[in-house]
Structures are given as C-alpha cells and as structure tokens.
Enzyme design. Structure first.
Site, PDB file in Angstrom:
ATOM      1  N   SER A  43       0.802  -1.228   0.000  1.00  0.00           N
ATOM      2  CA  SER A  43       0.000   0.000   0.000  1.00  0.00           C
ATOM      3  C   SER A  43       0.832   1.273   0.000  1.00  0.00           C
ATOM      4  CB  SER A  43      -0.942   0.014   1.209  1.00  0.00           C
ATOM      5  OG  SER A  43      -0.214  -0.118   2.416  1.00  0.00           O
ATOM      6  N   ASP A 361      -4.035   7.547   8.081  1.00  0.00           N
ATOM      7  CA  ASP A 361      -5.154   6.748   8.567  1.00  0.00           C
ATOM      8  C   ASP A 361      -4.765   5.683   9.594  1.00  0.00           C
ATOM      9  OD1 ASP A 361      -3.691   5.107   6.957  1.00  0.00           O
ATOM     10  OD2 ASP A 361      -5.317   4.569   5.596  1.00  0.00           O
ATOM     11  N   HIS A 364      -0.981   4.401   6.881  1.00  0.00           N
ATOM     12  CA  HIS A 364      -0.270   5.012   5.755  1.00  0.00           C
ATOM     13  C   HIS A 364       0.096   6.470   6.043  1.00  0.00           C
ATOM     14  CE1 HIS A 364      -3.204   1.959   4.240  1.00  0.00           C
ATOM     15  NE2 HIS A 364      -2.073   1.463   3.759  1.00  0.00           N
TER      16      HIS A 364
END
Length: 397
Positions: A43, A361, A364
């Site tokens: 991610s 969040d 990340h």
C-alpha cells in the site's frame, strides 16, 4: 595570537576523497532519462491495484490532490507518484485497473496488503492481499510478453482489439523494458503478519531471511528479462504506526522518546540490514545492474522523532479516523460510514489540514509526509551507493 593555516593529515584527505569518489564520478555523467517505471510493492506504493480487485478506497482518500478517490490509501500522492513526476512521466497506472489505464510509461503491480511471502489466506480473514510478490512477478512476466505480442500485431489480438493502433499507444515499447526504472517498496506487511498471528519477535526474525531471499530472487528474475536499473526502498518504522501500537500492546519501557515501540522497530531494522546485504550480493551477481538501496526508514523515523522540526504538527496521531489515543479505531476505519435515519453518515472523518500530519489513517503516510520522504531520499543522501535518483541508471563500483 596570529592565524595559521590548517593542513589535515593525509589519512583524513584520503578518507574524504574516498567518500566523495562516487560524487566526483557522477559529476561527469549525464542524468538518467527513464522512459518507464515498473513498481512492485504494497500500500505504500499502490496506485489502484487493490481498489480495482476488491473495491475502491473511498473518500476521503485522495482529497488533498486528486479531489476524490484515486486508488491510493492516502489523502493524495505517494512516493512513487513523486518519482514519476521527477522524470516527467505520467503517474504509473495500476496493472489490475482496467479503467483509464495507460501503460505506455510503465505499470504498477503493487497492491495494498501485499507481502513478499504468500500468506495462504484471504483478504477478509487476515487483511493481507493475495497478490504477494511472486504473483506480482508473474503479472509482470505476462505483461512483458503479451504487450510485445500485441506490438508485433500477431496472434489473436488482431481480431480481439478493434482499434489496435489505440491499444499500442497505451503499451510500452520493447526498448522501454531494459531502460526502465524498477522500484520496490515491500516487506512491511511480512513483519506485521507474524505479529498479528501472535508470533514472538524471535519467531518473526527467524523468517526474515526467507522473505529477503524471495525478494532478491524476483530482482534476479527481472534482470533475466532485461531489467537493469533498480531503486529499492527498505521498510519503515512499523513500531510508530497506530495500527500496530493499538493491536499489539508493549511495556512502557519498550516505548522510545518518539512514542514508538522499539521491539517492532528493531525487527524492521533487522529486515533492513538483511535487505542491504542482499543488495550488496546482487551487485556482485548481476554485473550489468545498477542497484540502489534507499534508507526510507531513517527519514520516516525522523518525522516521528522530530515532527515540528520538519514542519508537522502531529506525528503518530493520525489525521483520518475515529477516537482513541491515536484517532485510530480498528473497527472504524478512515472513510467508514453507516446509515442513520435513511442517511449515510461519515464516521471515520479526516482532519481539517492533512498537511500537518505525518500519518493519514493509522497505517499510511499523508501526501505531505510522502513528499518530504521523497525530497529527502531523491538527492542520494540516504542511498547506498550515495547517488541521487536521477543518476540511478549508473552503476557505481
């Protein structure tokens, strides 16, 4: 007292010259012009892979730059986006995304939740993507082969593609593959996967060499297909991220002055030391490759240790979430909603100004943090060998 000139000992002069030898050599070398970027990762560099398969990362993701969701688990751009910008290239399209994708300047095989080692579980069960690095390699191998079949106007593609010319414009040329930059940012999830499975630190450390070997093998495979230029990020300080801190409690004595959990960061450092050794070995084994190991760990940790110094108001506490010490709730993620009285209500809300936060969040980094990390690492100060991004096509002995 009169002034006098200082002449450093010969040994100091030699050390200084040795330290700057790569810089002196590069000063006479032209900057790199990569025609394409092929990215592998999780991610930290996913530009839409997981969203294409399992559903779009909804709002408020993308709010700070794209004006809405853009496949990224971030309020805006990722480091790989800034890398593309640096070379004047379009943002790298996710290989798995069929909507609006253009692969003429590369492809992104990363997906959020990806690991190097296959996890042999589902996304719903574990939170980890089934698209591990070996799958990403298979995707690249197939893309490399099939894209050139289309370019050669051969096979069934002549009939399958009604507008072949338009399709060709969205594919890389054969010469782009050996001249492209191959970027890697993966490994973080391999470490947290062990902890989330209730493994001890020693047990997690025990499988790190296997993880690094598998990553090393994929680089060898890409080299075998003609790839020559590699920009390899190490993994960040996972012990500073709320999703780890909230799920795995540690003793107060195991928390450092930045508020990070030292056991988890120590494992990340161990992974990084193994990765760095692996890159050194690859340089010996792949004589035509230019491999750059990039220490993003140090830059990321600096943001947690001294956020104000680098222009941030909040370090560990994340921008988007709901409640708790870090504004992180495992049951109420960023952007999560629920229906109340027939209306959709946002529960996981973003902060007013993400640019003042390091963490987006709980998992990340924000666009602002990603930009800072890129700016710090692109110059070569955190690279081994110490070369900047725009010289990453040059092999330094």
């Amino acid at each position: 007292m009169g002034s006098r000139s200082f002449s450093p000992p010969i040994t100091i002069l030699v050390l200084v010259l040795l330290n700057f030898t790569p810089c002196l050599a590069l000063a006479k070398t032209s900057q790199c012009k990569f025609p394409a970027i092929f990215n592998f990762g999780d991610s930290n560099s996913d530009t839409g892979g997981l969203s294409a398969v399992f559903g779009q990362a909804g709002p408020p993701h993308g709010m700070s730059f794209f004006g809405g969701p853009a496949g990224r688990y971030c309020d805006g751009r990722l480091i790989v986006d800034f890398i593309a910008e640096a070379f004047g290239l379009p943002y790298v399209s996710a290989y798995l995304d069929s909507i609006g994708s253009d692969f003429s300047h590369g492809a992104n095989f990363a997906t959020a939740g990806s690991t190097v080692r296959p996890q042999n579980t589902t996304l719903r069960e574990s939170g980890f993507s089934p698209i591990s690095l070996d799958v990403q390699w298979n995707e690249f191998y197939d893309f490399h082969r099939r894209s050139q079949i289309v370019r050669n106007h051969s096979g069934a593609y002549q009939k399958l593609l009604p507008d072949l010319d338009a399709a060709l414009k969205r594919l890389p040329k054969a010469e782009d593959f050996p001249n492209a930059l191959y970027t890697f940012d993966i490994g973080q999830n391999d470490l947290t996967a062990g902890y989330f499975a209730n493994m001890t630190t020693d047990q997690v450390k025990a499988y790190v060499p296997e993880v690094v070997t598998q990553l090393q093998n994929v680089i060898r495979y890409i080299y075998g297909l003609g790839g020559r230029y590699f920009w390899i990020h190490n993994t960040g300080p996972v012990g500073c991220l709320p999703y780890v801190l909230e799920r795995i409690p540690v003793l107060a004595s195991q928390v450092d002055e930045a508020g990070c959990a030292t056991p988890f960061n120590d494992v990340a450092k161990y992974f990084n030391s193994q990765l760095k050794q692996a890159v050194v070995q690859l340089r010996k084994d792949l004589p035509s490759a230019a491999l750059t190991y990039v220490d993003v760990y140090s830059v990321k940790y600096a943001l947690f240790h001294q956020p104000q110094k680098h222009g941030f108001k909040q370090s560990i506490r994340n921008c988007c979430g709901r409640g708790g010490r870090y504004n992180y709730n495992i049951n109420v993620g960023c952007g999560q909603t629920k229906m109340e009285h027939g209306k959709q209500v946002l529960l996981g809300k973003p902060c007013d100004d993400p640019s003042g936060y390091v963490v987006w969040d709980g998992v990340h980094f924000t666009q602002a943090a990603n930009k800072f990390i890129f700016q710090q690492t692109a110059g070569g100060a955190y690279s081994d060998p110490p070369i900047p991004l725009n010289m990453a096509c040059h092999r330094i002995e």
